[in-house]
Design an enzyme around this catalytic site. Sequence first.
Site, short mmCIF file in Angstrom:
data_model
loop_
_atom_site.label_atom_id
_atom_site.label_comp_id
_atom_site.label_asym_id
_atom_site.label_seq_id
_atom_site.Cartn_x
_atom_site.Cartn_y
_atom_site.Cartn_z
NE ARG A 1 -3.58 -2.24 2.61
CZ ARG A 1 -3.22 -3.28 3.39
NH1 ARG A 1 -2.11 -3.23 4.10
NH2 ARG A 1 -3.99 -4.33 3.48
CB ILE A 2 3.26 2.56 2.50
CG1 ILE A 2 2.16 2.67 3.56
CG2 ILE A 2 4.24 3.73 2.61
CD1 ILE A 2 2.63 2.42 4.99
CG ASP B 1 6.13 -6.83 -2.79
OD1 ASP B 1 5.74 -8.00 -2.56
OD2 ASP B 1 5.68 -5.85 -2.19
N PRO C 1 6.43 -5.21 5.78
CG PRO C 1 5.05 -7.09 5.72
CD PRO C 1 5.89 -6.21 4.86
NE ARG D 1 5.58 -1.64 12.85
CZ ARG D 1 4.83 -0.57 12.63
NH1 ARG D 1 5.38 0.56 12.22
NH2 ARG D 1 3.53 -0.60 12.81
CD GLU E 1 9.16 2.92 16.79
OE1 GLU E 1 9.82 2.77 15.76
OE2 GLU E 1 7.98 3.28 16.79
CG HIS F 1 6.26 5.55 14.53
ND1 HIS F 1 6.57 4.27 14.88
CD2 HIS F 1 5.35 5.43 13.52
CE1 HIS F 1 5.88 3.41 14.14
NE2 HIS F 1 5.14 4.10 13.31
#
Length: 329
Positions: free
Chosen positions: A155-156, A175, A206, A234, A263, A294
Amino acid sequence: MKILMYNTVSDEMPYVEKWTEKTGHEVVTIDQPLNETTVDRAKVFDAITTQQTTAINAPVYAQLAQFNIKQIAIRQVGYDVLDLPEAFAHNIRLSNVAAYSPRAIAEYTLTQLFNLIRHNKKFDRAMNKGDYTWAAGGQAREIHDLTVAVIGVGRIGTALAEMLHAMGATVLGVDPIYRAQNEPFVTYTTLDDALSRADVISFHTPLNDETRYMADENFFDKIQPGTIMLNFARGEIVDMVELEKALESKLLAGAAFDVTPNENDFMNQKQDVTALPADVKRLIEYDNFLLSPHIAFYTNTAIKNMVEMALNDAVTMVNGGVTENEILR
Ligand code: NAD
């Protein structure tokens, strides 16, 4: 319908009010998360929604079932806070908001890329000391001259790739899932090929067993001198020791990170800079390393979508309907 909204923050309130006006449903907001102590509050409601980083443990689901609550709509992407087997064992349906605004993250990734190629941190630091010379920051590069490897074209990554392509950049996509509809703006290739050609590497995968510390020593060995690295996905995707080495040796021309493996120790908190983790303190000293807390997702559109999508899903699921945001067994 009466909906209880756990862990509500003030940013969400205008959208809650608009949604209740539009739909006629009643929403009661509280600022505590859903847990063993607060689950009793759900007793008189038809539906619940929450947004939280703390776990919703097993006893909560049994209690919710007793109150005849049939769903939990979480106003966030990550559903690791939920205990899926417990929820399903009590016939509680679950939903998340998987795509509240991919463009929010893509736009901020782009913002920080521009900040890096324009040397804005260097210029700002120099100007704060009265140095207004061009040499203080150095010559910039232009976006259409760059080849960007987007690792994870979901998506991003897709939103970012479209934007980059529209500005004339060459976009390489890595991907395991090939999406033919991305062909007009992405050239799919292998990771090794992308690393050997990219001026910019941007992570949008992810976090899973395959991507955890994907950017390790071996990965850094394959990148071109002068590469820019972006991590808005992430923290644990990149080995921060290797990152620091690559900045120090100037293998990387710059890096911008919105996430770090540690974080939770400092982000979205107020503290003395001396209390920051040692590696973060060292990294923020680099004038070609940009750190943000973030915030890539943090736009009005994203907050509005998180609230509205979760509330709509709550109503749909209580009414026995179908939503594409349901987390399936
Ligand atoms: P998505 O699931 O839509 O896309 C992820 C893509 O990565 C998928 O196409 C998947 O096939 C691909 N992928 C998986 N493993 C891969 C691998 N080993 N190599 C290459 N590609 C791989 O996810 P998304 O919604 O686009 O989110 C991407 C990342 O952004 C996630 O890590 C998410 O947690 C993070 N995120 C960050 C923020 C922020 O504010 N910084 C906000 C939301 C999401």
